[in-house]
Design a protein around this motif. Structure first.
Motif, PDB file in Angstrom:
ATOM      1  N   UNK A  98     130.572  29.623-102.879  1.00  0.00           N
ATOM      2  CA  UNK A  98     132.011  29.852-102.941  1.00  0.00           C
ATOM      3  C   UNK A  98     132.796  28.548-103.017  1.00  0.00           C
ATOM      4  N   UNK A  99     132.392  27.560-102.221  1.00  0.00           N
ATOM      5  CA  UNK A  99     133.067  26.253-102.255  1.00  0.00           C
ATOM      6  C   UNK A  99     132.879  25.576-103.597  1.00  0.00           C
ATOM      7  N   UNK A 100     131.660  25.688-104.159  1.00  0.00           N
ATOM      8  CA  UNK A 100     131.386  25.068-105.453  1.00  0.00           C
ATOM      9  C   UNK A 100     132.247  25.690-106.552  1.00  0.00           C
TER      10      UNK A 100
ATOM     11  N   UNK B 246     139.371  24.517-109.482  1.00  0.00           N
ATOM     12  CA  UNK B 246     140.507  23.623-109.248  1.00  0.00           C
ATOM     13  C   UNK B 246     140.397  22.314-110.025  1.00  0.00           C
ATOM     14  N   UNK B 247     139.198  21.973-110.481  1.00  0.00           N
ATOM     15  CA  UNK B 247     139.042  20.730-111.242  1.00  0.00           C
ATOM     16  C   UNK B 247     139.699  20.831-112.618  1.00  0.00           C
ATOM     17  N   UNK B 248     139.451  21.931-113.312  1.00  0.00           N
ATOM     18  CA  UNK B 248     140.054  22.128-114.636  1.00  0.00           C
ATOM     19  C   UNK B 248     140.101  23.620-114.941  1.00  0.00           C
ATOM     20  N   UNK B 249     141.138  24.300-114.459  1.00  0.00           N
ATOM     21  CA  UNK B 249     141.211  25.758-114.652  1.00  0.00           C
ATOM     22  C   UNK B 249     141.191  26.176-116.115  1.00  0.00           C
TER      23      UNK B 249
ATOM     24  N   UNK C 145     129.585  21.131-120.396  1.00  0.00           N
ATOM     25  CA  UNK C 145     129.056  19.794-120.159  1.00  0.00           C
ATOM     26  C   UNK C 145     130.128  18.850-119.646  1.00  0.00           C
ATOM     27  N   UNK C 146     131.312  18.884-120.281  1.00  0.00           N
ATOM     28  CA  UNK C 146     132.433  18.033-119.859  1.00  0.00           C
ATOM     29  C   UNK C 146     132.916  18.442-118.470  1.00  0.00           C
ATOM     30  N   UNK C 147     133.015  19.765-118.237  1.00  0.00           N
ATOM     31  CA  UNK C 147     133.468  20.251-116.933  1.00  0.00           C
ATOM     32  C   UNK C 147     132.500  19.833-115.825  1.00  0.00           C
TER      33      UNK C 147
ATOM     34  N   UNK D 169     131.168  16.556-111.189  1.00  0.00           N
ATOM     35  CA  UNK D 169     130.242  15.576-110.624  1.00  0.00           C
ATOM     36  C   UNK D 169     130.981  14.334-110.144  1.00  0.00           C
ATOM     37  N   UNK D 170     131.893  13.845-110.967  1.00  0.00           N
ATOM     38  CA  UNK D 170     132.674  12.655-110.605  1.00  0.00           C
ATOM     39  C   UNK D 170     133.501  12.922-109.351  1.00  0.00           C
ATOM     40  N   UNK D 171     134.114  14.103-109.296  1.00  0.00           N
ATOM     41  CA  UNK D 171     134.956  14.451-108.143  1.00  0.00           C
ATOM     42  C   UNK D 171     134.125  14.604-106.874  1.00  0.00           C
TER      43      UNK D 171
END
Length: 316
Positions: A17-19, A25-28, A100-102, A107-109
Motif C-alpha cells: 500500500x505504501x509503495x 504521488x510521484x507522477x499521477x 520505465x521512466x516512472x 527509485x530516485x525518490x
C-alpha cells in the motif's frame, strides 16, 4: 505460528500500500496514462487474435469459391486488422517507456528519502548492524521494488485485463481466477461488476491450497499462468487443477528449454506430458515468448500440491 503468518501478511500489505501510494504521488498523470496504454495493449492483443479467425472465415474462405473474386472487403478487413495491431504496438511501446521512466523517478525518490532517514539514525544503529546489510537495503532491496513497478505490476494488470477482454468477446466462456492477494481480486471484482460479466469466479487462495480444494482440484479444461514461477514450480501449482485430458499452457519468456529440462520430472510425477513447445514473437514487437503446452494424461497423486511454500523451496 498462525499469528506470525498473519503479522507477516499484514506487513506485506502495508508495504504494498505504501509503495502504490509513493508511485501515485510521484507522477499521477504518468501512472494514469500507463494504465490506459496497458488497457489498450491488452484489448488490441485479444481483439486482434479473434479478428484473424473472423478474417479467414468471413473474407478469405468465401473468396476461394468465387469465380471472380472481389478483394475489396478483404482489403478493408486487413486495414482494420493493421489498425488494431498498430494500436497494440504503440500502446506496448508507450507503457514500457512510461513504466520505465516512472520506476526511475520512484527509485530516485525512495533512495533520497531512505538516505535522509539514515542520516537521522543514532550512531548505535550503525554499530549494531553490518555495513553490508545497510547497503543491501539501500541498493538491492530498492532495485527489487523498481523491478516490481516496471515489470511485475504491469504484467499482472495486462494478464488480468486480457482475461477480462476474452470473457467479454467470448461470453459463454467460464473463467476462474486464483490469486493470493485480496486487493488485486477486489479490483477485478469491481471491474467484473461494472462490465456486468457472468461466469467469472474469483478465488482468494494460494495456488497450493487451491490445488487441494475439492471444488477446484481437477475441474478445469485449461489452466494457465504468467510470470508466476519457474516451470518446475508452476507445474505443481497448475497441473493439479486441470482435468485428465485437460491442459496447462505456460506463458514463458525466450529460451525456456532450460526450465523445461529442469521441470521434466515434476511434470511426469504430477501426471502431465509435454505436448508442444512453441516459440513466437509478439506482434509488432521484437519480444520473444515461449508457450509450453502440457497435457494431463493421468490423475495427480493426492499429496500434490504440497503445503504452501514447499513447491518453491523444494521443487520436484
Amino acid at each position: 505460528m498462525d499469528q506470525a503468518k498473519q503479522h507477516t501478511k499484514g506487513n506485506r500489505l502495508k508495504v504494498l500500500g505504501r509503495l502504490l501510494k509513493v508511485v501515485l504521488t510521484t507522477s499521477p498523470w504518468m501512472l494514469i496514462v500507463s494504465v490506459i496504454t496497458i488497457i489498450l495493449a491488452a484489448g488490441s492483443a485479444v481483439i486482434g487474435s479473434l479478428f484473424i479467425e473472423r478474417l479467414i472465415d468471413t473474407y478469405v474462405t468465401p473468396l476461394l469459391h468465387e469465380k471472380v473474386p472481389n478483394y475489396g472487403p478483404l482489403l478493408n478487413a486487413i486495414l482494420v486488422m493493421f489498425g488494431i495491431y498498430a494500436i497494440g504496438f504503440i500502446s506496448n511501446y508507450l507503457f514500457s517507456m512510461l513504466m520505465g521512466v516512472l520506476a526511475q523517478k520512484v527509485q530516485f525518490r525512495v533512495r533520497n528519502e531512505t538516505f535522509t532517514h539514515m542520516e537521522s539514525l543514532p550512531i548505535a544503529y550503525f554499530d549494531q548492524n553490518n555495513y553490508g546489510d545497510i547497503m543491501s537495503r539501500y541498493t538491492n532491496d530498492i532495485d527489487t521494488l523498481m523491478q516490481m513497478i516496471s515489470q511485475s505490476l504491469p504484467q499482472f494488470l495486462n494478464s488480468a485485463l486480457s482475461l477480462i477482454f476474452v470473457k467479454i468477446l467470448c461470453p459463454d466462456l467460464s473463467i476462474t481466477i486464483v490469486d493470493s492477494l485480496g486487493k488485486r481480486l477486489k479490483f477485478l471484482d469491481e471491474l467484473i461488476n461494472d462490465l456486468s460479466l457472468d461466469k467469472v469466479t474469483l478465488v482468494h487462495s494460494r495456488a497450493e491450497d487451491a490445488g487441494q480444494n475439492k471444488n477446484l482440484r481437477e475441474k478445469f479444461d485449461l489452466v494457465t499462468g504468467r510470470a508466476v514461477a519457474r516451470m518446475s514450480v508452476l507445474s505443481e501449482y497448475c497441473i493439479p487443477l486441470a482435468k485428465v485430458d485437460g491442459y496447462l499452457v505456460a506463458l514463458k519468456g525466450p529460451k525456456a528449454q532450460d526450465e523445461l529440462v529442469e521441470a521434466k520430472n515434476a511434470i511426469e510425477v504430477l501426471g502431465g506430458r509435454v505436448e508442444e513447445v512453441k516459440e513466437l514473437t509478439l506482434p509488432d514487437t521484437d519480444d520473444e515468448r515461449t508457450l509450453i503446452v502440457v497435457k494431463k494424461v493421468k490423475a495427480t497423486p493426492k499429496k500434490y500440491p504440497r503445503q504452501a511454500g514447499t513447491p518453491n523451496k523444494k521443487p520436484l
